[in-house]
Design a protein around this motif. Structure first.
Motif, PDB file in Angstrom:
ATOM      1  N   ASN A 199     -30.618  23.847  12.422  1.00  0.00           N
ATOM      2  CA  ASN A 199     -29.769  22.914  13.164  1.00  0.00           C
ATOM      3  C   ASN A 199     -28.461  22.558  12.443  1.00  0.00           C
ATOM      4  O   ASN A 199     -28.201  21.381  12.130  1.00  0.00           O
ATOM      5  N   PRO A 200     -27.608  23.542  12.151  1.00  0.00           N
ATOM      6  CA  PRO A 200     -26.326  23.238  11.487  1.00  0.00           C
ATOM      7  C   PRO A 200     -25.434  22.381  12.373  1.00  0.00           C
ATOM      8  O   PRO A 200     -25.479  22.486  13.598  1.00  0.00           O
ATOM      9  N   VAL A 201     -24.601  21.555  11.743  1.00  0.00           N
ATOM     10  CA  VAL A 201     -23.700  20.691  12.519  1.00  0.00           C
ATOM     11  C   VAL A 201     -22.436  21.427  12.938  1.00  0.00           C
ATOM     12  O   VAL A 201     -21.737  21.004  13.860  1.00  0.00           O
ATOM     13  N   ALA A 202     -22.124  22.530  12.236  1.00  0.00           N
ATOM     14  CA  ALA A 202     -20.912  23.295  12.542  1.00  0.00           C
ATOM     15  C   ALA A 202     -21.037  24.690  11.958  1.00  0.00           C
ATOM     16  O   ALA A 202     -21.927  24.979  11.153  1.00  0.00           O
ATOM     17  N   LEU A 203     -20.116  25.567  12.368  1.00  0.00           N
ATOM     18  CA  LEU A 203     -20.103  26.939  11.844  1.00  0.00           C
ATOM     19  C   LEU A 203     -19.720  26.959  10.376  1.00  0.00           C
ATOM     20  O   LEU A 203     -20.346  27.627   9.550  1.00  0.00           O
TER      21      LEU A 203
END
Length: 274
Positions: A187-191
């Protein structure tokens, strides 16, 4: 009274998905008129939908689809109220049908207005609310385009992800699936760092400073130490910098480049229920 045959009832059931008794009642009320019976069932759905509008629909099925050329993908979640309905085969089949249709649309509003078996998608959702007796709606809607798009649906249809890669090279399908699984699990918040919202960065720095103050660190040292903690945050929470779950000795970006030195992740989308 018009005689209603079993074949007519069955035909209406297949068309609407409504129960046999509901179909028979609708046909009787419509005096055997098939189209009028469908309208009666739709109105029933509207009444049920109005009553359940404020209910929580956090269960359902998250479905990812990619087109034949692997250059466009979409994720939708068909939401309902209970896990019992979410696991129903016909509900999951409907979610898959809607996801296939959604491939042709870039906005949720346009998709809801799209034609689906003689009615709009929104009308179908209202109809199914009446049939199932639960609030049924489209929750998540995300799409992605890239030279190669891969997808992953986690077991139970609770999480679905899309990943875009910069080129369609040998072995790219495996890489895309692995990275899509990574995005689902971690579940990353951004690339990357550039994709993290400034408000998130400011909050993380402030949290780090508060922790350091509680530890008794001098105020003059807080900025530098907090910046170090921010780097750790980026490593843990941005997709390209995360440790690859199948080999923690390398980052996700390093894994991607192991397949092709010029290959890069161009974007990702993640939809989760609950």
């Amino acid at each position: 009274m018009v005689k209603i045959t079993a074949a007519e009832v069955n035909n209406l059931r297949k068309t609407t998905g409504a129960g046999m008794m509901d179909c028979k009642k609708a046909l009787v009320e419509a005096e055997g008129n098939f189209e009028k019976a469908i309208e009666i069932l739709r109105k029933k759905g509207q009444k049920v939908a109005a009553k359940r509008a404020d209910r929580d629909s956090s269960e359902g099925a998250a479905i990812a689809k990619v087109d034949a050329g692997n250059t466009n993908g979409v994720i939708i979640s068909l939401n309902c109220e209970t896990d019992f309905v979410a696991k129903n085969e016909s509900f999951v089949a409907l979610a898959n049908e809607l996801a296939e249709l959604a491939l042709g649309y870039t906005s949720k509003d346009d998709f809801l207005a799209a034609s689906f078996n003689g009615m709009s998608v929104q009308e179908k959702l209202t109809e199914q609310t009446g049939v199932i007796g639960e609030k049924i709606e489209i929750g998540g809607f995300s799409n992605l385009s890239a030279p190669f798009v891969g997808s992953y649906i986690h077991a139970g249809n609770k999480i679905a992800t899309l990943v875009g890669l910069s080129a369609n090279v040998e072995g790219v399908a495996t890489v895309a699936k692995d990275v899509a699984m990574q995005a689902a699990a971690m579940n990353p918040v951004a690339l990357n760092e550039a994709g993290v919202d400034q408000s998130v960065i400011d909050k993380e720095i402030e949290i780090a400073k508060d922790q350091l103050r509680q530890e008794g660190k001098p105020e003059a040292m807080l900025d530098n130490i907090a910046k170090g903690k921010l780097k750790r945050f980026f490593k843990d929470n941005t997709l390209v910098n995360q440790a690859f779950i199948k080999d923690s000795k390398q980052s996700v970006a390093q894994y991607v480049k192991s397949a092709d030195a010029n290959l890069e992740i161009t974007g990702f989308e993640r939809v989760a229920l609950g």
